[in-house]
Motif scaffolding. Structure first.
Motif, PDB file in Angstrom:
ATOM      1  N   ASN A   1       0.848  -1.195   0.000  1.00 52.77           N
ATOM      2  CA  ASN A   1       0.000   0.000   0.000  1.00 52.77           C
ATOM      3  C   ASN A   1       0.885   1.246   0.000  1.00 52.77           C
ATOM      4  N   ALA A   2       0.266   2.410   0.159  1.00 50.63           N
ATOM      5  CA  ALA A   2       0.999   3.673   0.087  1.00 50.63           C
ATOM      6  C   ALA A   2       2.069   3.794   1.161  1.00 50.63           C
ATOM      7  N   LYS A   3       1.898   3.042   2.275  1.00 50.82           N
ATOM      8  CA  LYS A   3       2.861   3.091   3.364  1.00 50.82           C
ATOM      9  C   LYS A   3       3.910   1.979   3.256  1.00 50.82           C
ATOM     10  N   GLY A   4       3.868   1.236   2.160  1.00 56.24           N
ATOM     11  CA  GLY A   4       4.841   0.181   1.964  1.00 56.24           C
ATOM     12  C   GLY A   4       4.491  -1.123   2.653  1.00 56.24           C
ATOM     13  N   LYS A   5       3.265  -1.244   3.157  1.00 55.71           N
ATOM     14  CA  LYS A   5       2.837  -2.465   3.837  1.00 55.71           C
ATOM     15  C   LYS A   5       2.212  -3.422   2.828  1.00 55.71           C
ATOM     16  N   ALA A   6       2.644  -4.681   2.872  1.00 54.12           N
ATOM     17  CA  ALA A   6       2.098  -5.693   1.967  1.00 54.12           C
ATOM     18  C   ALA A   6       0.685  -6.069   2.399  1.00 54.12           C
ATOM     19  N   GLU A   7      -0.262  -5.998   1.471  1.00 59.13           N
ATOM     20  CA  GLU A   7      -1.650  -6.350   1.748  1.00 59.13           C
ATOM     21  C   GLU A   7      -2.088  -7.451   0.791  1.00 59.13           C
ATOM     22  N   LEU A   8      -2.992  -8.321   1.277  1.00 59.71           N
ATOM     23  CA  LEU A   8      -3.397  -9.465   0.484  1.00 59.71           C
ATOM     24  C   LEU A   8      -4.536  -9.131  -0.465  1.00 59.71           C
ATOM     25  N   TYR A   9      -4.389  -9.620  -1.691  1.00 61.00           N
ATOM     26  CA  TYR A   9      -5.422  -9.466  -2.708  1.00 61.00           C
ATOM     27  C   TYR A   9      -5.963 -10.841  -3.073  1.00 61.00           C
ATOM     28  N   LEU A  10      -7.284 -10.968  -3.087  1.00 60.59           N
ATOM     29  CA  LEU A  10      -7.951 -12.199  -3.483  1.00 60.59           C
ATOM     30  C   LEU A  10      -8.672 -11.949  -4.790  1.00 60.59           C
ATOM     31  N   ASN A  11      -8.245 -12.642  -5.819  1.00 60.27           N
ATOM     32  CA  ASN A  11      -8.815 -12.465  -7.156  1.00 60.27           C
ATOM     33  C   ASN A  11      -8.853 -11.002  -7.577  1.00 60.27           C
ATOM     34  N   GLY A  12      -7.726 -10.325  -7.305  1.00 60.44           N
ATOM     35  CA  GLY A  12      -7.561  -8.957  -7.760  1.00 60.44           C
ATOM     36  C   GLY A  12      -8.126  -7.881  -6.860  1.00 60.44           C
ATOM     37  N   LYS A  13      -8.750  -8.256  -5.739  1.00 58.84           N
ATOM     38  CA  LYS A  13      -9.350  -7.269  -4.846  1.00 58.84           C
ATOM     39  C   LYS A  13      -8.696  -7.304  -3.460  1.00 58.84           C
ATOM     40  N   ASN A  14      -8.466  -6.132  -2.901  1.00 61.23           N
ATOM     41  CA  ASN A  14      -7.838  -6.020  -1.585  1.00 61.23           C
ATOM     42  C   ASN A  14      -8.803  -6.529  -0.510  1.00 61.23           C
ATOM     43  N   VAL A  15      -8.383  -7.567   0.218  1.00 59.29           N
ATOM     44  CA  VAL A  15      -9.237  -8.143   1.268  1.00 59.29           C
ATOM     45  C   VAL A  15      -8.503  -8.149   2.609  1.00 59.29           C
ATOM     46  N   GLU A  16      -7.483  -7.305   2.737  1.00 58.41           N
ATOM     47  CA  GLU A  16      -6.662  -7.298   3.943  1.00 58.41           C
ATOM     48  C   GLU A  16      -7.486  -7.137   5.214  1.00 58.41           C
ATOM     49  N   LYS A  17      -8.441  -6.226   5.211  1.00 61.44           N
ATOM     50  CA  LYS A  17      -9.251  -5.997   6.409  1.00 61.44           C
ATOM     51  C   LYS A  17     -10.185  -7.167   6.668  1.00 61.44           C
ATOM     52  N   GLU A  18     -10.787  -7.696   5.607  1.00 58.49           N
ATOM     53  CA  GLU A  18     -11.739  -8.792   5.761  1.00 58.49           C
ATOM     54  C   GLU A  18     -11.101 -10.051   6.331  1.00 58.49           C
ATOM     55  N   ILE A  19      -9.862 -10.350   5.931  1.00 57.47           N
ATOM     56  CA  ILE A  19      -9.244 -11.600   6.390  1.00 57.47           C
ATOM     57  C   ILE A  19      -8.819 -11.545   7.850  1.00 57.47           C
ATOM     58  N   ARG A  20      -8.838 -10.351   8.446  1.00 58.32           N
ATOM     59  CA  ARG A  20      -8.419 -10.214   9.844  1.00 58.32           C
ATOM     60  C   ARG A  20      -9.584 -10.265  10.822  1.00 58.32           C
ATOM     61  N   THR A  21     -10.805 -10.501  10.341  1.00 55.80           N
ATOM     62  CA  THR A  21     -11.962 -10.522  11.220  1.00 55.80           C
ATOM     63  C   THR A  21     -12.021 -11.818  12.025  1.00 55.80           C
TER      64      THR A  21
END
Length: 234
Positions: free
Chosen positions: A81-101
């Protein structure tokens, strides 16, 4: 630990219990060494989210055959992301927040224990780390994914401390949950991760244990960097 050419980029495997700081250390270590960080746990969370979205898994049901059949539809990648943090994408969509629930946390171990799911993701993980210069964290990195890693670290911490840390993370991101629910989830995941038939969580003989119950993130990073320097000097 194995001795290597001091100029070779290392493969670093970090395993350990849920919510014991594996990702925190791995990210910091990768940044310090200018290595690639791969969060294998996030990959399994992504697979679990895919199964949940398709009604293939719940607290009381796991449709193993359909999950296996759906793996060809699972495309997992990481982007900074803009801060240099690696975030997970599932089928092309950012799901970083969803996977942490907590909902995903309640289902991920049931999906991760499926042999075909593990084989599918381990293949991708090995490709990511084929040339070294990688820090990967998870539960079977030192035992299965990178058994020849030059540095293997096993993370642990007091269960109550782990539960409090995870609870604080969930509350900070706006989840409505109790500490008791978090503790119950950790106990359940620890049991499933350590007793599953496929690639159970295990501390391999050549892993260096770091108990960070009373360590700050900065202190555990210092310990890990000292291990890296020790290998590089041999």
């Amino acid at each position: 630990m194995r001795s290597i050419n001091k100029d070779k980029e290392l493969t670093i495997a970090i395993d350990g219990w849920s919510s014991c700081g594996k990702s925190t250390l791995a990210k910091a270590l990768a940044k310090e060494l200018n290595y690639v960080f791969v969060d294998s746990g996030a990959m399994y969370r992504g697979a679990a989210l895919h199964a949940m979205r398709n009604n293939l898994v719940s607290r009381n049901h796991v449709d193993i055959n359909r999950i296996i059949a759906s793996l060809s539809d699972v495309k997992i990648s990481f982007k900074n992301n803009a801060k240099g943090k690696a975030e997970l994408y599932l089928n092309g969509k950012n799901v970083e927040k969803e996977i942490r629930t907590i909902e995903v946390s309640n289902s991920v171990s049931s999906v991760a224990k499926i042999k075909e799911v593990r084989l599918f993701l381990v293949k991708q993980q090995r490709i990511m780390g084929i040339n070294g210069g990688v820090v990967m964290d998870g539960r079977d990195i030192g035992s299965i994914v990178f058994p020849l890693a030059e540095l293997k670290i096993f993370m642990t911490a007091d269960p109550d401390i782990r539960a409090q840390r995870r609870y604080d993370e969930l509350i900070a991101q706006g989840d409505k949950i109790t500490l008791e629910e978090v503790k119950a989830n950790l106990i359940e995941r620890d049991e499933m991760d350590s007793t599953r038939e496929e690639s159970p969580l295990t501390q391999v003989d050549d892993a260096i244990v770091i108990d960070n119950s009373n360590l700050t993130p900065e202190q555990q990073l210092v310990k890990a960097l000292a291990l890296v320097k020790k290998i590089k000097k041999v």
